[in-house]
Every structure is written in structure tokens, then in C-alpha cells.
Design an enzyme around this catalytic site. Structure first.
Site, PDB file in Angstrom:
ATOM      1  N   ASN A  13       0.853  -1.116  -0.165  1.00 57.14           N
ATOM      2  CA  ASN A  13       0.026   0.152   0.026  1.00 57.14           C
ATOM      3  C   ASN A  13       0.949   1.218   0.054  1.00 57.14           C
ATOM      4  O   ASN A  13       1.714   1.541   1.149  1.00 57.14           O
ATOM      5  CB  ASN A  13      -0.930   0.016   1.154  1.00 57.14           C
ATOM      6  N   TRP A  14       0.901   1.867  -1.264  1.00 56.89           N
ATOM      7  CA  TRP A  14       1.751   3.151  -1.245  1.00 56.89           C
ATOM      8  C   TRP A  14       1.285   4.361  -0.643  1.00 56.89           C
ATOM      9  O   TRP A  14       1.906   5.358  -0.457  1.00 56.89           O
ATOM     10  CB  TRP A  14       2.106   3.369  -2.818  1.00 56.89           C
ATOM     11  N   LYS A  15       0.134   4.242  -0.037  1.00 58.36           N
ATOM     12  CA  LYS A  15      -0.615   5.425   0.509  1.00 58.36           C
ATOM     13  C   LYS A  15      -0.398   6.736  -0.545  1.00 58.36           C
ATOM     14  O   LYS A  15      -0.625   6.558  -1.939  1.00 58.36           O
ATOM     15  CB  LYS A  15      -0.013   5.902   1.700  1.00 58.36           C
ATOM     16  N   HIS A  99      -9.198   1.158   5.319  1.00 60.78           N
ATOM     17  CA  HIS A  99      -8.113   1.533   5.956  1.00 60.78           C
ATOM     18  C   HIS A  99      -8.255   2.251   7.404  1.00 60.78           C
ATOM     19  O   HIS A  99      -8.960   3.342   7.069  1.00 60.78           O
ATOM     20  CB  HIS A  99      -7.085   1.794   5.088  1.00 60.78           C
ATOM     21  N   GLU A 101      -6.493   4.702   8.032  1.00 60.92           N
ATOM     22  CA  GLU A 101      -6.263   6.107   8.061  1.00 60.92           C
ATOM     23  C   GLU A 101      -7.453   6.728   7.365  1.00 60.92           C
ATOM     24  O   GLU A 101      -8.021   7.781   7.362  1.00 60.92           O
ATOM     25  CB  GLU A 101      -5.299   6.452   6.975  1.00 60.92           C
ATOM     26  N   GLU A 171      -4.698  -4.858  10.999  1.00 62.66           N
ATOM     27  CA  GLU A 171      -3.638  -3.898  11.064  1.00 62.66           C
ATOM     28  C   GLU A 171      -3.938  -3.019  12.361  1.00 62.66           C
ATOM     29  O   GLU A 171      -4.661  -2.235  12.506  1.00 62.66           O
ATOM     30  CB  GLU A 171      -3.883  -3.052  10.004  1.00 62.66           C
ATOM     31  N   GLY A 177       3.084   2.521  10.713  1.00 64.55           N
ATOM     32  CA  GLY A 177       3.851   3.573  10.226  1.00 64.55           C
ATOM     33  C   GLY A 177       4.789   4.103  11.445  1.00 64.55           C
ATOM     34  O   GLY A 177       5.244   5.000  11.386  1.00 64.55           O
ATOM     35  N   SER A 217       4.034  -1.711  10.201  1.00 67.64           N
ATOM     36  CA  SER A 217       5.464  -1.850  10.419  1.00 67.64           C
ATOM     37  C   SER A 217       6.086  -3.285   9.815  1.00 67.64           C
ATOM     38  O   SER A 217       7.032  -3.644  10.347  1.00 67.64           O
ATOM     39  CB  SER A 217       5.762  -1.320  11.756  1.00 67.64           C
ATOM     40  N   GLY A 238       3.093  -1.189   4.288  1.00 66.04           N
ATOM     41  CA  GLY A 238       3.285   0.527   3.722  1.00 66.04           C
ATOM     42  C   GLY A 238       4.688   0.814   3.354  1.00 66.04           C
ATOM     43  O   GLY A 238       4.998   0.472   2.365  1.00 66.04           O
ATOM     44  N   GLY A 239       5.195   1.506   4.155  1.00 63.85           N
ATOM     45  CA  GLY A 239       6.608   2.209   4.086  1.00 63.85           C
ATOM     46  C   GLY A 239       7.471   1.224   3.336  1.00 63.85           C
ATOM     47  O   GLY A 239       8.158   1.510   2.382  1.00 63.85           O
TER      48      GLY A 239
HETATM   49  P1  PGA Z   1       3.293   0.589   7.597  1.00 62.95           P
HETATM   50  O1  PGA Z   1       1.768   0.777   6.847  1.00 62.95           O
HETATM   51  O2  PGA Z   1       3.729  -0.722   6.936  1.00 62.95           O
HETATM   52  O3  PGA Z   1       4.033   1.517   6.873  1.00 62.95           O
HETATM   53  O4  PGA Z   1       3.317   0.375   8.831  1.00 62.95           O
HETATM   54  C1  PGA Z   1       0.759  -0.512   7.002  1.00 62.95           C
HETATM   55  C2  PGA Z   1      -0.376  -0.013   6.270  1.00 62.95           C
HETATM   56  O5  PGA Z   1      -0.826   1.012   6.694  1.00 62.95           O
HETATM   57  O6  PGA Z   1      -0.770  -0.737   5.760  1.00 62.95           O
END
Ligand code: PGA
Length: 262
Positions: A13-15, A99, A101, A171, A177, A217, A238-239
Site C-alpha cells: 500500500n503506497w498511500k 484502512h 487512515e 492492522e 507507520g 510496520s 506500507g513504508g
Molecule cells: P506500514 O503501513 O507498513 O508503513 O506500517 C501499513 C499499512 O498502513 O497498511
């Protein structure tokens, strides 16, 4: 179109990162390495603007495409929204729904999640439904209660057939993050609970075939220890999914764990 958990499922997930040229560069590198990780399902989830270009780059490779969100409406006067047919048109097979967010900053609720999942399925997209507890909920030992209510409300009205086309991503919000990952035991406890809940509602067969991802993470160094757990079928990253190298490394670690546990 059904899904299976015979291979680990690794989604990035590149956000809100990467312009179109940056996205193309990353996916070209990923495509080049993808023959090394055919033992995993590999999915990139870029911003909307890059979807169509990426779908062309990944043609003929094992890399698949997903989107980060969608509207529950099919079309109409809904400024700023993107519909399921539009995502299909851009080459998507998957879509992330709910998600944390989106829930935290954009007002999404279990009810909107439920509507979006139904709309995704109606258009033959595979929803990746996200859920998880906040730090406060974990500290108050409300994790299972929270996750249980998100499953009940988010998946309301789904039958066995629908469940065979839905991916769940656990999650924990405090792990997203932050660099703090849930321990394998903490993650496995919730994953086992989710599978049990699915078994209660939809029977053992549906539950045992379900894909339940962990997110928060995830990086190459912790993938193996998470994926070796019985009920963890993959990762929503994510990251660490923004660079081809680390994303491929995660897929390799996932394949290594899967080989060992199956
Ligand atoms: P992260 O994000 O790996 O940067 O913690 C995961 C996500 O939001 O799906």
C-alpha cells in the site's frame, strides 16, 4: 474469481506517495525481480493517478494491481470519488477498504465499509478489508471486542460465496507507520480469533481458506517471524513497499516462512 491462501499474499500500500514517473520506475524494477518470487502473490497498490500506467507496465508479469479506496456508488454526481467500474477499467483486481487512515481522517465507518465491500464484489473486485484496534483499546484489553465488532458490522450480509472473495487485513493502528510491530504472538492471537469468528459464521471450510493479512510496520527483518504463525497468510505493507528491493525481500521471507509451515 476466487482466492486462495496456498501462497503468501504480499500487498504494498503506497498511500499518498509517488508521482507517475516514480511509480513506473519502481514497478519496472519490481517486474524484473518478480520471477524470483512466484511463490507469493504480489500486489502493488499505488495512488489512483498511477493505476493505468502501472497496469501497462505489469502486463505479462505476475505482479497484480489494487487501489486504495473506492466509492460504494457506481456513478453519479459524487465529486472527487472513484467507482468500482473505473478501477476495473484501470486494470485493478483488488481494492483496500476501510484502512484505518480512511476511518481516522476521512470519516469511514463500519457501515460505509460494508457498502463498499458489497459494491466491490458486485463489480468483481476483491476487497481487502482492514480492521484493528487503537493503542488505547489494546491497553484496555478491548482488542478482541473491537475486531469482533468490525467483522460483524463490516461483513454483514455476506454469505459463503462472498466470503470466498474477501481478504481481511488485521492492522493494529498503533503499529502502522510507527516502526512498532505487533509481536508474532499478539498478531497470531487476533488472526486466530478472526478465523474462528469466520468459522462460526460461515463454517470451517470458508474459514480455513480465508486470506488473513497482517499489517503494521512489516519489513524484511520481521516478515518471517510473523508469517510462520499458523493463521497469518500474508502482509499488507506500507513504508517498506515503496522500494522494489525491500518489497521483494519481504516476499522472499514470506515464501520461506510458508514453505516451512506447510
Ligand atoms: P506500514 O503501513 O507498513 O508503513 O506500517 C501499513 C499499512 O498502513 O497498511
Amino acid at each position: 474469481m476466487t482466492i486462495s491462501n496456498k501462497k503468501p499474499f504480499i500487498a504494498g500500500n503506497w498511500k499518498m506517495y509517488k508521482t507517475i514517473p516514480e511509480a513506473i520506475e519502481m514497478v519496472r524494477a519490481l517486474k524484473e525481480s518478480s520471477p524470483e518470487v512466484t511463490g507469493a502473490e504480489l500486489v502493488v497498490i499505488p495512488p489512483f493517478t498511477a493505476l493505468k500506467d502501472i497496469s501497462k507496465v505489469i502486463e505479462g508479469s505476475s505482479v497484480q494491481l489494487g487501489a486504495q479506496n473506492m466509492s460504494w456508488e457506481e456513478k453519479g454526481a459524487f465529486t472527487g470519488e472513484i467507482s468500482a467500474p473505473m478501477l476495473k477499467d484501470a486494470g485493478c483486481r483488488f481494492v483496500v477498504i476501510g484502512h484505518s487512515e480512511r476511518r481516522q481522517y476521512f470519516g469511514e465507518t463500519n457501515e460505509t465499509v460494508n457498502k463498499k465491500i458489497k459494491a466491490a464484489l458486485a463489480h468483481d473486485l476483491i476487497p481487502i478489508m482492514c480492521l484493528g484496534e487503537s493503542l488505547e483499546e489494546r491497553e484496555k484489553e478491548k482488542t478482541i471486542e473491537k475486531v469482533g465488532s468490525q467483522i460483524n458490522a463490516g461483513l454483514e450480509g455476506m454469505g459463503q460465496e462472498e466470503m470466498s472473495r474477501i481478504i481481511i487485513a488485521y492492522e493494529p493502528i498503533w503499529a502502522i507507520g510507527t516502526g512498532v510491530t505487533a509481536t508474532p504472538a499478539q498478531a497470531e492471537e487476533v488472526h486466530a480469533f478472526i478465523r474462528e469468528r469466520l468459522a462460526e459464521i460461515h463454517g470451517n471450510k470458508t474459514a480455513s481458506c480465508a486470506i488473513i493479512l497482517y499489517g503494521g510496520s512489516v519489513k524484511p527483518a520481521n516478515t518471517y517471524e510473523l508469517l510462520i504463525e499458523k493463521n497469518i497468510n500474508g502482509a499488507l505493507v506500507g513504508g517498506a513497499s515503496l522500494e522494489a528491493d525491500s518489497f521483494i525481500q519481504i516476499a522472499k521471507e514470506a515464501i520461506r516462512a510458508y514453505k516451512e509451515k506447510t
